[in-house]
Design an enzyme around this catalytic site. Structure first.
Site, PDB file in Angstrom:
ATOM      1  N   HIS A 279       0.963  -1.329   0.014  1.00 45.60           N
ATOM      2  CA  HIS A 279      -0.176   0.126  -0.103  1.00 45.60           C
ATOM      3  C   HIS A 279       0.879   1.346   0.065  1.00 45.60           C
ATOM      4  O   HIS A 279       0.752   2.106  -0.633  1.00 45.60           O
ATOM      5  CB  HIS A 279      -0.930   0.237   1.236  1.00 45.60           C
ATOM      6  CG  HIS A 279      -1.711   1.191   1.452  1.00 45.60           C
ATOM      7  ND1 HIS A 279      -2.872   1.577   1.024  1.00 45.60           N
ATOM      8  CD2 HIS A 279      -1.384   2.457   2.122  1.00 45.60           C
ATOM      9  CE1 HIS A 279      -3.365   2.744   1.399  1.00 45.60           C
ATOM     10  NE2 HIS A 279      -2.241   3.483   2.116  1.00 45.60           N
ATOM     11  N   GLU A 280       1.941   1.281   0.927  1.00 43.47           N
ATOM     12  CA  GLU A 280       2.728   2.357   0.871  1.00 43.47           C
ATOM     13  C   GLU A 280       3.456   2.578  -0.454  1.00 43.47           C
ATOM     14  O   GLU A 280       3.792   3.576  -0.929  1.00 43.47           O
ATOM     15  CB  GLU A 280       3.664   2.262   2.098  1.00 43.47           C
ATOM     16  CG  GLU A 280       3.036   2.019   3.315  1.00 43.47           C
ATOM     17  CD  GLU A 280       2.035   3.486   3.628  1.00 43.47           C
ATOM     18  OE1 GLU A 280       2.521   4.739   3.195  1.00 43.47           O
ATOM     19  OE2 GLU A 280       1.232   3.288   4.306  1.00 43.47           O
ATOM     20  N   HIS A 283       1.608   4.347  -2.935  1.00 41.79           N
ATOM     21  CA  HIS A 283       1.740   5.911  -2.732  1.00 41.79           C
ATOM     22  C   HIS A 283       3.006   6.477  -3.625  1.00 41.79           C
ATOM     23  O   HIS A 283       2.866   7.495  -4.150  1.00 41.79           O
ATOM     24  CB  HIS A 283       1.691   6.347  -1.158  1.00 41.79           C
ATOM     25  CG  HIS A 283       0.532   6.038  -0.449  1.00 41.79           C
ATOM     26  ND1 HIS A 283      -0.745   6.916  -0.854  1.00 41.79           N
ATOM     27  CD2 HIS A 283       0.203   5.458   0.531  1.00 41.79           C
ATOM     28  CE1 HIS A 283      -1.521   6.733  -0.065  1.00 41.79           C
ATOM     29  NE2 HIS A 283      -1.191   5.871   0.985  1.00 41.79           N
ATOM     30  N   GLU A 359      -5.833   7.082  -1.055  1.00 44.13           N
ATOM     31  CA  GLU A 359      -5.735   5.915  -0.158  1.00 44.13           C
ATOM     32  C   GLU A 359      -6.533   4.743  -0.852  1.00 44.13           C
ATOM     33  O   GLU A 359      -5.800   3.474  -0.593  1.00 44.13           O
ATOM     34  CB  GLU A 359      -6.244   6.207   1.379  1.00 44.13           C
ATOM     35  CG  GLU A 359      -5.724   7.141   2.139  1.00 44.13           C
ATOM     36  CD  GLU A 359      -4.184   6.778   2.438  1.00 44.13           C
ATOM     37  OE1 GLU A 359      -3.918   5.586   2.354  1.00 44.13           O
ATOM     38  OE2 GLU A 359      -3.486   7.649   2.753  1.00 44.13           O
TER      39      GLU A 359
END
Length: 425
Positions: A279-280, A283, A359
């Site tokens: 997930h990070e 980003h 997100e």
């Protein structure tokens, strides 16, 4: 009599606002589980005990109440300082005490900062005790007080600098002061983004390379699959302060860091941690940090324009009442702070909506990279349990407080992704 009338009106407005927020959060706000979600993995009844459900609701409502009453409390205090003439007297006293204009601004802002800190400290203390009572915080009183002190001494020089520069620009640059001010904030913002991971964050916690080398190898392999240059993943000793979990990307350029809280390492399985890391990485790949920075600068440009219009309008209307002499004097700082705070609060639904979109995109990226939507489901369930989060918060709470999709929304998305994985096998 006129001053008393304004004080009474402001006090009544704040009380009525507080009653409305209380009524909304504890009576009117809907946080129930929709029929379509009941029995699914997004239904908190399937992964929380009855006790956890009760305390998560109680904790969230009180915490949200504290948030919503704290922000306008600053406006109320600043307004009282202006209408009572205290700001005028404090500015005059600061000049007498310091003898020089620049030094008097340092003294004034110090006194104003101390006053606002003393007013807000009881509410912050209640929030801290609330988190301790419900087992969300693990922080000692000494550590909490240290953080509050750090907050003060980081914010004070920034506020002093802003006050000196902004009022100087108002005096010297006339109608275009706001544009010059925005131009100056651009390099300052970039500088703060750059130094935060290596200068500011370590003041609060200890950061070090991930100790679990086997896990770090898995994470770096995942980063390689995502075509991300990475040598280290950092962990931070948040278990000394909280029982919640988190991971994040911070900084820009060479100072960018991917950080895992040690509580995340303690409470999640490797596959769940890999999902969080993916997930990070999403980003990073989608350049959300840079997009967010650019968006902030654009929004702040519009904000400075609005500040200019509102500040001079309200100054003209209230100069006599507030006992202000010129627009560029430090005694007018509370008026400027009220406007900045109100505009920031008004903009939060928009910035939160953009953040929620990013997100959700990062969640989708994590599913595509790990091919493990089930890890996403269990991760979000554990995050909800550790933070005592409302899985489906009331609408106003979501709009003003949530920079992430709600846990219910995230788990539903992950559940759908898991079903797609099963059908594609």
């Amino acid at each position: 009599m006129r001053v008393r009338k304004w004080v009474a009106l402001a006090t009544l407005a704040y009380i009525l606002y507080g009653l409305f927020i209380y009524f909304y959060l504890f009576i009117m706000g809907d946080s129930s589980v929709p029929e379509s979600v009941k029995g699914t993995s997004a239904d908190p009844h399937t992964f929380m005990t009855r006790h956890e459900l009760v305390i998560s609701q109680n904790f969230s409502k009180i915490r949200n109440l504290l948030y919503f009453i704290t922000i306008p409390l600053d406006w109320y205090i600043f307004f009282l300082l202006l209408i009572s003439g205290f700001s005028r007297k404090l500015a005059d006293w600061s000049l007498v005490a310091a003898h020089f204009q620049i030094l008097s601004k340092l003294v004034y802002v110090l006194m104003l900062s101390l006053l606002t800190m003393l007013v807000s400290l009881p509410i912050k203390w209640i929030g801290y005790q609330l988190s301790l009572h419900y087992g969300v915080s693990a922080q000692s009183t000494a550590s909490w007080l240290k953080d509050q002190t750090l907050d003060f001494w980081i914010q004070y020089p920034i506020l002093v600098l802003c006050a000196i520069v902004f009022f100087w620009l108002i005096q010297k640059k006339g109608k275009l002061w706001w544009l010059y001010a925005w131009c100056l904030t651009v390099p300052v913002t970039l500088f703060l983004f750059f130094i935060q991971p290596v200068v500011i964050d370590p003041l609060y916690n200890d950061f070090y390379p991930l100790k679990n080398q086997a896990l770090e190898k898995k994470i770096l392999t995942l980063a390689e699959e995502a075509h991300i240059p990475a040598d280290h993943v950092y962990e931070v000793n948040m278990s000394q302060k909280t029982n919640t979990m988190n991971a994040y990307v911070t900084g820009i350029g060479d100072n960018k860091r991917i950080v895992l809280w040690d509580t995340t390492l303690q409470k999640l399985k490797d596959r769940e941690i890999l999902f969080i890391m993916a997930h990070e990485m999403g980003h990073y790949v989608m350049k959300h940090v840079y997009i967010g920075l650019a968006g902030y600068l654009v929004l702040s440009l519009a904000g400075f324009f609005a500040i200019d219009r509102l500040y001079f309008y309200l100054y003209q209307k209230g100069a006599v009442l507030f006992r202000l002499k010129v627009p560029h004097e430090v005694a007018a700082l509370p008026l400027l702070l009220i406007i900045v705070s109100m505009l920031s609060f008004a903009a939060s639904p928009f910035t939160n909506a953009v953040s929620r979109h990013q997100e959700r995109a990062a969640d989708d990226y994590a599913v595509n990279l790990t091919k493990d939507g089930e890890a996403g489901v269990t991760s979000f369930q554990k995050l909800a349990k550790s933070g005592l989060s409302q899985v489906n918060p009331p609408l106003l709470v979501k709009i003003f407080r949530y920079g992430h999709p709600t846990m219910m929304e995230r788990i539903i998305d992950m559940e759908k992704a898991s079903k797609k994985e099963e059908t594609s096998k």
